[in-house]
Write an enzyme that holds these catalytic residues in place. Structure first.
Site, PDB file in Angstrom:
ATOM      1  N   THR A 168      -9.798 -43.853   0.332  1.00  0.00           N
ATOM      2  CA  THR A 168      -8.440 -44.406   0.427  1.00  0.00           C
ATOM      3  C   THR A 168      -8.226 -45.410  -0.708  1.00  0.00           C
ATOM      4  OG1 THR A 168      -8.291 -44.124   2.792  1.00  0.00           O
ATOM      5  CG2 THR A 168      -7.048 -45.963   1.890  1.00  0.00           C
ATOM      6  N   ARG A 220      -2.867 -36.494  13.483  1.00  0.00           N
ATOM      7  CA  ARG A 220      -3.538 -37.803  13.497  1.00  0.00           C
ATOM      8  C   ARG A 220      -3.035 -38.704  12.357  1.00  0.00           C
ATOM      9  NH1 ARG A 220      -6.790 -40.993   9.746  1.00  0.00           N
ATOM     10  NH2 ARG A 220      -8.185 -42.277  10.977  1.00  0.00           N
ATOM     11  N   THR A 249      -9.399 -50.330   4.190  1.00  0.00           N
ATOM     12  CA  THR A 249      -9.923 -48.967   4.133  1.00  0.00           C
ATOM     13  C   THR A 249     -11.082 -48.861   5.106  1.00  0.00           C
ATOM     14  OG1 THR A 249     -11.064 -47.336   2.771  1.00  0.00           O
ATOM     15  CG2 THR A 249     -11.319 -49.634   2.125  1.00  0.00           C
TER      16      THR A 249
HETATM   17  N1  ASP Z   1      -8.403 -45.773   6.791  1.00  0.00           N
HETATM   18  C1  ASP Z   1      -8.183 -44.389   6.452  1.00  0.00           C
HETATM   19  C2  ASP Z   1      -7.800 -43.635   7.699  1.00  0.00           C
HETATM   20  O1  ASP Z   1      -8.362 -43.902   8.738  1.00  0.00           O
HETATM   21  C3  ASP Z   1      -9.370 -43.747   5.857  1.00  0.00           C
HETATM   22  C4  ASP Z   1     -10.059 -44.526   4.795  1.00  0.00           C
HETATM   23  O2  ASP Z   1      -9.800 -45.678   4.557  1.00  0.00           O
HETATM   24  O3  ASP Z   1     -10.915 -43.961   4.152  1.00  0.00           O
HETATM   25  O4  ASP Z   1      -6.992 -42.748   7.609  1.00  0.00           O
END
Ligand code: ASP
Length: 333
Positions: free
Chosen positions: A199, A227, A250
């Site tokens: 992310t 989701r 993230t």
């Molecule tokens: N936080 C993001 C999610 O849950 C994923 C990530 O940060 O890698 O969609």
């Protein structure tokens, strides 16, 4: 708990601090920027020297894009969008091009943005085919009617706004497809295959003392049923308020939503008078206790740009008017 809230409210009242008002005025040219490209299980042994160097160069390019704007007196919102645009187009990161695959083999993108001046915010969730979800989130914020749009409706709004679209294969990468195939074949969870989440996000303080935050992601590999993670949820993955801080998160989104990560960090800074670092560390520790992992970047009104994570690493960088311009990957750097 009641006591803490009462005490915090009393401190805030005594200091005359109201939400949304800048704690510190800036006329000294201070600016600050922090970016991330995802947190996760990052081992030095997973990284060839070439790969390591390529990620650092990609982070530096994004950092430079945002820093150039701040240096020239541009706004925090422009700076974070500029940094995120670079990473959305870079297939190394799980945002825009290079986003993870859903269970059905598509890419559903989430993004959000917040302006610390007046806490205006915009977010989109589960959009497909949009080259730059962060720009779409910004359009939602600028339009001002709503804060969060999802799916088809968000795509219709994007078309009305003239946003650039791309065919599905433009977002595809072999590495992300292999992750989906492995997840299905070995009945793994997203956490097992998303070695590094990827992310992207940015937080900034501009020379006028305004803060802004933004986050963009493809979410988690193999996600189903529409989701939605924390990235487009204002207060979870993104938050900015001139009176406290700007945060982009993230990590394992379900935990970040449940802990209200970004907003809680800013509330601790504002109401308990904690430093950005102390507040971020406390909230990430809380996420860890719940069983989640990930990290945050935070910029404070005084120009502090800090990181906190409970993972092996987080792709990240920071640049400040004090002369810092650095990128890092592993937690111990
Ligand atoms: N936080 C993001 C999610 O849950 C994923 C990530 O940060 O890698 O969609």
């Amino acid at each position: 708990m009641k006591n803490i809230i009462a005490r915090a409210a009393a401190i805030a009242a005594a200091l005359g601090i109201a939400w949304g008002t800048p704690v510190m005025a800036h006329d000294d040219g201070t600016w600050s920027l922090a970016i991330h490209g995802g947190a996760g299980t990052l081992e030095r042994s997973d990284m060839s020297p070439e790969r390591d160097a390529a990620y650092r160069a990609a982070l530096q390019t994004a950092l430079d894009a945002g820093a150039a704007i701040l240096k020239n007196g541009g706004s925090a919102v422009d700076a974070i969008e500029a940094a995120i645009l670079v990473m959305e187009d870079d297939a190394r990161f799980n945002a825009g091009r290079g986003a993870v695959f859903t269970w059905d083999g598509t890419h559903e993108l989430d993004a959000s943005i917040m302006d610390g001046r007046d806490r205006a915010a915009g977010a989109v969730a589960g959009v497909t085919g949009i080259r730059h979800p962060i720009t779409l989130a910004r359009k939602v914020m600028a339009d001002g009617t709503h804060v969060m749009l999802s799916g088809r409706g968000a795509e219709e709004f994007a078309a009305e706004q003239g946003l650039e679209t791309m065919p599905p294969e433009w977002f595809d990468t072999d590495a992300r497809r292999e992750a989906l195939e492995r997840l299905k074949a070995e009945k793994l969870s997203a956490i097992d295959v998303d070695i590094k989440f990827g992310t992207v996000g940015a937080v900034a303080l501009d020379k006028d003392g305004n803060l802004a935050a933004g986050t963009s992601t493809g979410g988690m590999t193999g996600k189903r049923w529409g989701r939605i993670g924390d990235a487009p949820v204002i207060g979870a993955g993104t938050y900015a308020d001139n009176s406290s801080c700007a945060v982009s998160a993230t990590g394992w989104g379900e935990y970040f939503i449940r802990a209200g990560v970004a907003r809680t960090i800013c509330a601790r800074v504002h109401m308990l008078g904690e430093s950005a670092q102390a507040a971020a560390d406390a909230v990430i520790a809380d996420v860890g206790q719940m069983g989640g992992d990930g990290g945050v970047i935070v910029v404070a009104p005084n120009g502090d740009a800090v990181f906190s994570m409970n993972t092996g690493g987080m792709y990240r960088g920071r640049a400040t008017s004090a002369g810092a311009s650095e990128v890092a990957i592993f937690a111990d750097e």
